[in-house]
Design an enzyme around this catalytic site. Structure first.
Site, PDB file in Angstrom:
ATOM      1  N   ASP A 101       0.854  -1.184   0.000  1.00 12.43           N
ATOM      2  CA  ASP A 101       0.000   0.000   0.000  1.00 12.43           C
ATOM      3  C   ASP A 101       0.901   1.249   0.000  1.00 12.43           C
ATOM      4  OD1 ASP A 101      -2.921   0.915   0.358  1.00 12.43           O
ATOM      5  OD2 ASP A 101      -1.967   1.894   2.064  1.00 12.43           O
ATOM      6  N   TYR A 229      -2.781  10.145   3.239  1.00 16.81           N
ATOM      7  CA  TYR A 229      -3.822  10.843   2.483  1.00 16.81           C
ATOM      8  C   TYR A 229      -3.568  12.335   2.279  1.00 16.81           C
ATOM      9  CZ  TYR A 229      -5.859   6.333   3.130  1.00 16.81           C
ATOM     10  OH  TYR A 229      -6.031   4.981   3.115  1.00 16.81           O
ATOM     11  N   HIS A 289      -6.685  -6.552  -2.006  1.00 16.06           N
ATOM     12  CA  HIS A 289      -5.658  -5.564  -1.667  1.00 16.06           C
ATOM     13  C   HIS A 289      -4.728  -6.069  -0.567  1.00 16.06           C
ATOM     14  CE1 HIS A 289      -3.966  -1.583  -1.856  1.00 16.06           C
ATOM     15  NE2 HIS A 289      -4.200  -1.332  -0.593  1.00 16.06           N
TER      16      HIS A 289
END
Length: 311
Positions: A101, A229, A289
């Site tokens: 990730d 983010y 994922h």
């Protein structure tokens, strides 16, 4: 699990937690979100049994690592600099990097800035990606896309605050295990996308959930919402955007990330090799994922086989 040792390293004014097992060439495992060191438990034991030294840190502000004084100012470069300091403190000059990730972005960023310290980069769930505002065209992304929502200061905090930490982690794991991009309607928040009665994936146990929840209860989500983010548009800060070491990408065919912004075509067409020319790519047909937790034995074998070719 009981063979994994836990220690702290003083890194740039913070005490950062590392989990460690084995002896031999060092393999650093860099977690994503909503993960922490624990997400690498299967791989750490496997590489140790194969003759490597497996090390999995919690990034600053994550898990058992100390929270920085101002989490909202954390950058990707902070994580890169932390990794360099950590390697120096542990006396490790050359390292194999494995990232999942956003940990994949940290691994590639480190390889660009410190190419002499990296033997290889293995990434799961995320390929090499360009950075900067022009690589994240907001006008082409739905307003309800989870990354855009979580980039808004205060919005995710309010959304998450409706639930206890365990429920937030459960919802994110359930959502990210799917094959569709998480996109909320105008009258929804991201947590509303998950049916409260929906079960977690069968490979994700109640013990796993309890471990993640307890660590996020300690750390909170403050740093996690900043990096990745709110720091996502940060640039690498180097002119030569090419990773020259041998690299491996492992992705699940059912990973929701493949549906983001032409990512599947970028990988499968070989466009990614413009930046990572020595890249081997492997897709797991049923993989989500979270391939390293979903199919640990298969992923372990892929990683170990690849690393052993480089010794």
């Amino acid at each position: 699990m009981e063979k994994i040792q836990h220690n702290y390293v003083d890194v740039r004014g913070l005490k950062l937690h590392i989990a460690e097992i084995g002896t031999g060439p060092a393999v650093f495992f860099l977690h994503g979100f909503p993960e922490i060191w624990y997400s690498w438990r299967h791989q750490m034991i496997a590489v140790a049994d194969a003759g490597f030294r497996g090390i999995a840190p919690d990034f600053r502000g994550y898990g058992l690592s100390e929270l920085p004084a101002e989490p909202e100012k954390t950058t990707f470069r902070d994580l890169v600099d932390d990794l360099l300091d950590m390697l120096d403190s542990l006396g490790i000059h050359q390292v194999f990097l494995v990232g999942k990730d956003f940990g994949a972005r940290v691994a590639y960023h480190f390889a660009l800035v410190h190419p002499d310290r990296v033997s290889t980069v293995v990434t799961l769930g995320v390929p090499f990606l360009l950075t900067g505002p022009e690589t994240f065209p907001r006008d082409l992304i739905p307003n309800g896309f989870y990354m855009l929502r979580w980039q808004e200061p205060g919005r995710a905090e309010k959304d998450f605050g409706r639930f206890d930490t365990k429920t937030v982690v459960k919802n994110i794991y359930t959502m990210f295990s799917g094959s569709e991009l998480p996109i909320a309607k105008d009258d929804e928040e991201i947590m509303d996308l998950v049916d409260p009665s929906a079960p977690v994936p069968d490979w994700f146990t109640e013990e796993d959930l309890a471990n993640y929840a307890s660590l996020y209860e300690k750390s909170s989500f403050r740093t996690a919402l900043q990096v990745p983010y709110r720091a996502w548009l940060e640039e690498y800060g180097v002119k030569d955007i090419k990773v020259k070491v041998p690299c491996l990408l492992v992705m699940g065919e059912k990973d929701y990330a493949l549906k983001f912004g032409g990512l599947e075509q970028y990988v499968k067409s070989g466009m990614v090799k413009e930046y990572v020319p020595n890249l081997e790519t492997i897709f797991l047909p049923e993989g989500s994922h979270f391939v390293q937790e979903q199919f640990p034995e298969q992923v372990n074998q892929l990683i170990i086989t690849f690393l052993k070719k480089l010794i």
